[in-house]
Design a protein around this motif. Structure first.
Motif, PDB file in Angstrom:
ATOM      1  N   ASP A  51       0.837  -1.194   0.000  1.00 41.97           N
ATOM      2  CA  ASP A  51       0.000   0.000   0.000  1.00 41.97           C
ATOM      3  C   ASP A  51       0.883   1.260   0.000  1.00 41.97           C
ATOM      4  OD1 ASP A  51      -3.122   0.645   0.584  1.00 41.97           O
ATOM      5  OD2 ASP A  51      -1.890   2.028   1.760  1.00 41.97           O
ATOM      6  N   TYR A  52       0.778   2.146   1.000  1.00 40.40           N
ATOM      7  CA  TYR A  52       1.605   3.357   1.040  1.00 40.40           C
ATOM      8  C   TYR A  52       3.097   3.035   1.116  1.00 40.40           C
ATOM      9  CZ  TYR A  52      -2.276   6.688   1.907  1.00 40.40           C
ATOM     10  OH  TYR A  52      -3.393   7.481   1.798  1.00 40.40           O
ATOM     11  N   GLY A  53       3.434   1.857   1.595  1.00 42.42           N
ATOM     12  CA  GLY A  53       4.829   1.467   1.634  1.00 42.42           C
ATOM     13  C   GLY A  53       5.437   1.304   0.255  1.00 42.42           C
ATOM     14  N   ALA A  54       4.584   1.100  -0.775  1.00 39.09           N
ATOM     15  CA  ALA A  54       5.106   0.922  -2.132  1.00 39.09           C
ATOM     16  C   ALA A  54       5.719   2.216  -2.671  1.00 39.09           C
ATOM     17  CB  ALA A  54       4.014   0.392  -3.056  1.00 39.09           C
ATOM     18  N   PRO A  55       4.982   3.330  -2.718  1.00 42.57           N
ATOM     19  CA  PRO A  55       5.644   4.546  -3.188  1.00 42.57           C
ATOM     20  C   PRO A  55       6.773   5.006  -2.278  1.00 42.57           C
ATOM     21  CG  PRO A  55       3.441   5.039  -2.353  1.00 42.57           C
ATOM     22  CD  PRO A  55       3.546   3.547  -2.470  1.00 42.57           C
ATOM     23  N   THR A  56       6.675   4.702  -0.992  1.00 41.59           N
ATOM     24  CA  THR A  56       7.779   5.043  -0.084  1.00 41.59           C
ATOM     25  C   THR A  56       9.044   4.280  -0.474  1.00 41.59           C
ATOM     26  OG1 THR A  56       6.231   5.464   1.736  1.00 41.59           O
ATOM     27  CG2 THR A  56       8.535   5.068   2.319  1.00 41.59           C
ATOM     28  N   GLY A  57       8.942   2.961  -0.587  1.00 46.31           N
ATOM     29  CA  GLY A  57      10.096   2.147  -0.913  1.00 46.31           C
ATOM     30  C   GLY A  57      10.607   2.385  -2.322  1.00 46.31           C
ATOM     31  N   LEU A  58       9.703   2.590  -3.284  1.00 43.07           N
ATOM     32  CA  LEU A  58      10.137   2.770  -4.664  1.00 43.07           C
ATOM     33  C   LEU A  58      10.764   4.143  -4.879  1.00 43.07           C
ATOM     34  CD1 LEU A  58       7.236   0.945  -6.529  1.00 43.07           C
ATOM     35  CD2 LEU A  58       9.556   0.119  -6.081  1.00 43.07           C
ATOM     36  N   ARG A  59      10.333   5.151  -4.139  1.00 37.40           N
ATOM     37  CA  ARG A  59      11.040   6.437  -4.177  1.00 37.40           C
ATOM     38  C   ARG A  59      12.468   6.265  -3.648  1.00 37.40           C
ATOM     39  NH1 ARG A  59       7.844  11.429  -4.218  1.00 37.40           N
ATOM     40  NH2 ARG A  59       5.639  10.968  -4.583  1.00 37.40           N
ATOM     41  N   MET A  60      12.625   5.462  -2.602  1.00 37.25           N
ATOM     42  CA  MET A  60      13.966   5.176  -2.073  1.00 37.25           C
ATOM     43  C   MET A  60      14.807   4.445  -3.117  1.00 37.25           C
ATOM     44  SD  MET A  60      12.785   4.020   1.760  1.00 37.25           S
ATOM     45  CE  MET A  60      14.396   3.357   2.200  1.00 37.25           C
ATOM     46  N   ALA A  61      14.175   3.535  -3.863  1.00 38.85           N
ATOM     47  CA  ALA A  61      14.896   2.801  -4.892  1.00 38.85           C
ATOM     48  C   ALA A  61      15.358   3.732  -6.008  1.00 38.85           C
ATOM     49  CB  ALA A  61      14.019   1.687  -5.456  1.00 38.85           C
ATOM     50  N   LEU A  62      14.535   4.714  -6.362  1.00 39.59           N
ATOM     51  CA  LEU A  62      14.943   5.690  -7.372  1.00 39.59           C
ATOM     52  C   LEU A  62      16.146   6.494  -6.874  1.00 39.59           C
ATOM     53  CD1 LEU A  62      11.585   7.225  -8.700  1.00 39.59           C
ATOM     54  CD2 LEU A  62      12.987   5.452  -9.760  1.00 39.59           C
ATOM     55  N   TYR A 105       1.533   0.538 -11.034  1.00 40.70           N
ATOM     56  CA  TYR A 105       0.964   0.610 -12.384  1.00 40.70           C
ATOM     57  C   TYR A 105      -0.481   1.114 -12.302  1.00 40.70           C
ATOM     58  CZ  TYR A 105       4.955  -2.227 -13.822  1.00 40.70           C
ATOM     59  OH  TYR A 105       6.236  -2.673 -14.056  1.00 40.70           O
ATOM     60  N   ASP A 106      -0.881   1.863 -13.325  1.00 40.27           N
ATOM     61  CA  ASP A 106      -2.271   2.306 -13.385  1.00 40.27           C
ATOM     62  C   ASP A 106      -3.233   1.125 -13.407  1.00 40.27           C
ATOM     63  OD1 ASP A 106      -1.553   4.983 -13.401  1.00 40.27           O
ATOM     64  OD2 ASP A 106      -1.624   5.169 -15.593  1.00 40.27           O
ATOM     65  N   ASP A 107      -2.764  -0.004 -13.945  1.00 39.84           N
ATOM     66  CA  ASP A 107      -3.603  -1.200 -14.009  1.00 39.84           C
ATOM     67  C   ASP A 107      -4.112  -1.624 -12.639  1.00 39.84           C
ATOM     68  OD1 ASP A 107      -1.239  -1.078 -15.811  1.00 39.84           O
ATOM     69  OD2 ASP A 107      -2.127  -2.797 -16.817  1.00 39.84           O
ATOM     70  N   PHE A 161       9.073   4.681 -11.829  1.00 39.54           N
ATOM     71  CA  PHE A 161       9.244   3.393 -11.164  1.00 39.54           C
ATOM     72  C   PHE A 161       9.437   2.285 -12.202  1.00 39.54           C
ATOM     73  CE2 PHE A 161       6.281   4.945  -7.497  1.00 39.54           C
ATOM     74  CZ  PHE A 161       7.300   5.723  -6.996  1.00 39.54           C
ATOM     75  N   GLN A 162       8.648   2.323 -13.261  1.00 40.93           N
ATOM     76  CA  GLN A 162       8.720   1.293 -14.292  1.00 40.93           C
ATOM     77  C   GLN A 162      10.052   1.366 -15.046  1.00 40.93           C
ATOM     78  OE1 GLN A 162       5.056   2.185 -16.388  1.00 40.93           O
ATOM     79  NE2 GLN A 162       3.917   2.006 -14.461  1.00 40.93           N
ATOM     80  N   ARG A 163      10.565   2.571 -15.255  1.00 40.82           N
ATOM     81  CA  ARG A 163      11.869   2.732 -15.888  1.00 40.82           C
ATOM     82  C   ARG A 163      12.966   2.148 -14.986  1.00 40.82           C
ATOM     83  NH1 ARG A 163      11.701   7.795 -16.155  1.00 40.82           N
ATOM     84  NH2 ARG A 163      10.370   7.760 -17.992  1.00 40.82           N
ATOM     85  N   TYR A 164      12.823   2.375 -13.686  1.00 38.67           N
ATOM     86  CA  TYR A 164      13.767   1.770 -12.728  1.00 38.67           C
ATOM     87  C   TYR A 164      13.741   0.250 -12.844  1.00 38.67           C
ATOM     88  CZ  TYR A 164      14.844  -0.441  -8.241  1.00 38.67           C
ATOM     89  OH  TYR A 164      15.306  -1.302  -7.272  1.00 38.67           O
TER      90      TYR A 164
END
Length: 323
Positions: free
Chosen positions: A142-153, A170-172, A257-260
């Motif tokens: 959930d909210y942890g996804a954009p948190t963690g993926l921002r860290m990955a970027l 993903y929008d899907d 995120f998808q480019r990462y």
């Protein structure tokens, strides 16, 4: 509005309200903060000053073993991992912080702290630096996804693997329940903001736990009761409504995120409750567009899959990270 920070006594009481269902092997006392001297399977409950901001976290396992950073979602806190941690602590080092504004971590008033997913990710990234984490897997929900993926970027070299449990990129993956939130993105009127307030009430929180679960009697009320306690503290409702609005910035980052994913090809396990109306299974399957080797497992449960499938998820994580 005034901010609200739990005292140590009230935090302890709150944590005790959500006991682990899985049994952990008895272990001797741990060493001094921040490192653990023994392979202790029982979690400890700590707090750390992160540049003047108090972050509460749970920790278990031997720091010499691979680390998993467990990132919770709305409207929960690190207690959502109470069943998972003891199941993995014999093989991994697990760290689960409460995000800023959630659980026992600091919740300063809106005027003294800007609540956004950018600032949340920055604080959690600094948290990992302060406690000495260098490379780790991330469990994103959930909210942890954009948190963690921002860290990955920000630091892709630190991320050794990703476990996405109903953590969207993903929008899907957007279910129909997002329509009123997306309306608020387009038109942040007081009426559209107020229309979302019911999601912060006890019934709205309980619904997230039980929707899509074949046998709701398997869901302990401990989780949603503690979430309601945290969410209904003075001023926290406005913080949560601000974050509903700010989630649009995460959707805007989905192409990044998808480019990462395409560029770095991180190992990824997507293990989702397939009956989740919030982040639907198409979001899990979409990972394979950019990560052909991604493992995708769909479980017969809802959004809070750990409430019913902690053992299955633990087994999948252990096999995935040990391969």
């Amino acid at each position: 509005m005034t901010g609200y920070t739990l005292t140590r006594r009230s935090l302890t009481a709150a944590l005790l309200a959500a006991p682990a269902l899985a049994q952990a092997t008895p272990a001797p006392a741990t060493g001094p903060i921040p490192r653990r001297e023994s392979m202790d399977h029982h979690p400890t409950y700590r707090s750390v000053d992160v540049d003047g901001f108090d972050i509460v976290y749970r920790e278990a396992g031997d720091p010499a073993r691979p680390t998993i950073l467990l990132l919770h979602g709305f409207p929960s806190a690190s207690h959502m991992f109470r069943d998972l941690i003891p199941l993995l602590a014999d093989r991994f080092h697990l760290v689960a912080p409460d995000l800023p504004g959630f659980g026992g971590s600091a919740s300063p008033a809106q005027g003294s702290f800007h609540y956004s997913f950018a600032t949340i990710a920055q604080k959690i990234e600094r948290f990992t630096e302060v406690i000495g984490l260098q490379r780790f897997a991330i469990y994103i929900f959930d909210y942890g996804a954009p948190t963690g993926l921002r860290m990955a970027l920000s630091h892709p070299e630190r991320i050794i693997a990703i476990i996405s449990q109903n953590g969207n990129a993903y929008d899907d993956g957007f279910g129909a329940v997002w329509e009123p939130i997306q309306r608020y993105w387009r038109d942040p009127s007081p009426a559209n903001r107020e229309a979302l307030r019911a999601e912060l009430g006890t019934e709205g929180i309980r619904r997230q736990y039980v929707h899509g679960v074949p046998d709701p009697s398997l869901i302990s009320p401990d989780g949603w009761t503690l979430d309601a306690f945290y969410t209904q503290r003075p001023g926290v409702d406005e913080i949560m409504l601000d974050l509903f609005r700010d989630y649009r910035t995460n959707a805007a980052l989905y192409p990044d995120f998808q480019r990462y994913f395409r560029q770095h090809q991180p190992r990824l396990l997507a293990i989702w409750g397939k009956n989740d109306p919030i982040f639907v299974p198409a979001g899990a399957l979409a990972f394979r567009r950019d990560l052909p080797d991604a493992q995708v497992h769909l479980l017969d449960t809802g959004h809070f899959a750990l409430e019913t499938h902690a053992r299955e998820i633990a087994a999948s994580i252990a096999a995935f990270l040990s391969a």
